[in-house]
Write a protein that holds these residues in place. Structure first.
Motif, PDB file in Angstrom:
ATOM      1  N   LEU A 100     -12.389 -27.248 -11.843  1.00 54.21           N
ATOM      2  CA  LEU A 100     -13.806 -27.309 -12.175  1.00 54.21           C
ATOM      3  C   LEU A 100     -14.015 -27.040 -13.658  1.00 54.21           C
ATOM      4  N   LEU A 101     -14.720 -27.943 -14.333  1.00 49.08           N
ATOM      5  CA  LEU A 101     -15.058 -27.754 -15.751  1.00 49.08           C
ATOM      6  C   LEU A 101     -16.394 -27.039 -15.909  1.00 49.08           C
ATOM      7  N   THR A 102     -17.407 -27.523 -15.229  1.00 45.82           N
ATOM      8  CA  THR A 102     -18.749 -26.942 -15.310  1.00 45.82           C
ATOM      9  C   THR A 102     -19.399 -26.959 -13.935  1.00 45.82           C
ATOM     10  N   GLY A 103     -20.413 -26.132 -13.787  1.00 41.74           N
ATOM     11  CA  GLY A 103     -21.190 -26.145 -12.559  1.00 41.74           C
ATOM     12  C   GLY A 103     -21.116 -24.877 -11.744  1.00 41.74           C
ATOM     13  N   ASN A 104     -20.323 -23.910 -12.187  1.00 42.76           N
ATOM     14  CA  ASN A 104     -20.200 -22.647 -11.457  1.00 42.76           C
ATOM     15  C   ASN A 104     -20.878 -21.483 -12.196  1.00 42.76           C
ATOM     16  N   GLU A 105     -21.457 -21.771 -13.333  1.00 40.58           N
ATOM     17  CA  GLU A 105     -21.996 -20.709 -14.171  1.00 40.58           C
ATOM     18  C   GLU A 105     -23.491 -20.484 -13.963  1.00 40.58           C
ATOM     19  N   ILE A 106     -23.936 -19.316 -14.421  1.00 35.19           N
ATOM     20  CA  ILE A 106     -25.350 -18.955 -14.472  1.00 35.19           C
ATOM     21  C   ILE A 106     -25.561 -18.346 -15.856  1.00 35.19           C
ATOM     22  N   ALA A 107     -26.549 -18.849 -16.584  1.00 36.10           N
ATOM     23  CA  ALA A 107     -26.753 -18.365 -17.952  1.00 36.10           C
ATOM     24  C   ALA A 107     -28.239 -18.339 -18.308  1.00 36.10           C
ATOM     25  N   ILE A 108     -28.607 -17.350 -19.108  1.00 35.47           N
ATOM     26  CA  ILE A 108     -29.957 -17.317 -19.672  1.00 35.47           C
ATOM     27  C   ILE A 108     -29.935 -18.270 -20.860  1.00 35.47           C
ATOM     28  N   LYS A 109     -30.782 -19.272 -20.814  1.00 38.87           N
ATOM     29  CA  LYS A 109     -30.809 -20.280 -21.879  1.00 38.87           C
ATOM     30  C   LYS A 109     -31.856 -19.957 -22.940  1.00 38.87           C
ATOM     31  N   GLN A 110     -33.039 -19.503 -22.485  1.00 35.81           N
ATOM     32  CA  GLN A 110     -34.136 -19.302 -23.427  1.00 35.81           C
ATOM     33  C   GLN A 110     -35.076 -18.216 -22.922  1.00 35.81           C
ATOM     34  N   ILE A 111     -35.601 -17.453 -23.860  1.00 32.69           N
ATOM     35  CA  ILE A 111     -36.614 -16.433 -23.555  1.00 32.69           C
ATOM     36  C   ILE A 111     -37.805 -16.712 -24.448  1.00 32.69           C
TER      37      ILE A 111
END
Length: 116
Positions: A100-111
């Motif tokens: 898996l390259l991408t698709g398992n992550e969770i990230a704060i992108k913008q506040i």
């Protein structure tokens, strides 16, 4: 439902960032959730809306969710492909030597904050 724990972690991170930057009020937070992360966006949003009612800096802050597509890479043929449609087996060469390259992550992108 582990989404509540993920929401609490996200709120904690946003509160820390707000404190470091002397932010008094957050309007919204945009998070990226991987397509195969096991976090269900609807549940995440529901938990978020419940949890921010009890906050100060994040009181009633909106949540925006963006999906990160799951992409898998094949070590045999070197091609990338959509994970959800094909799973672990490469649709190009039939190999199971994939990751898996991408698709398992969770990230704060913008506040988004209120100007002080």
């Amino acid at each position: 439902m582990h989404e509540l724990g993920v929401v609490f972690h996200c709120i904690k991170q946003v509160n820390e960032i707000a404190k470091e930057n002397n932010v008094k009020k957050v309007n919204s937070v945009t998070v990226e959730i991987g397509e195969v992360s096991t976090v269900i966006p609807y549940y995440f949003e529901d938990c978020w809306n419940w949890a921010v009612k009890k906050e100060t800096v994040l009181k009633d802050a909106k949540i925006y969710i963006e999906k990160i597509e799951a992409v898998t890479h094949c070590e045999n043929c070197g091609k990338d492909y959509p994970t959800v449609a094909h799973g672990k087996i490469c649709p190009h060469c039939g190999s199971e030597k994939t990751f898996l390259l991408t698709g398992n992550e969770i990230a704060i992108k913008q506040i988004e904050v209120v100007d002080n």
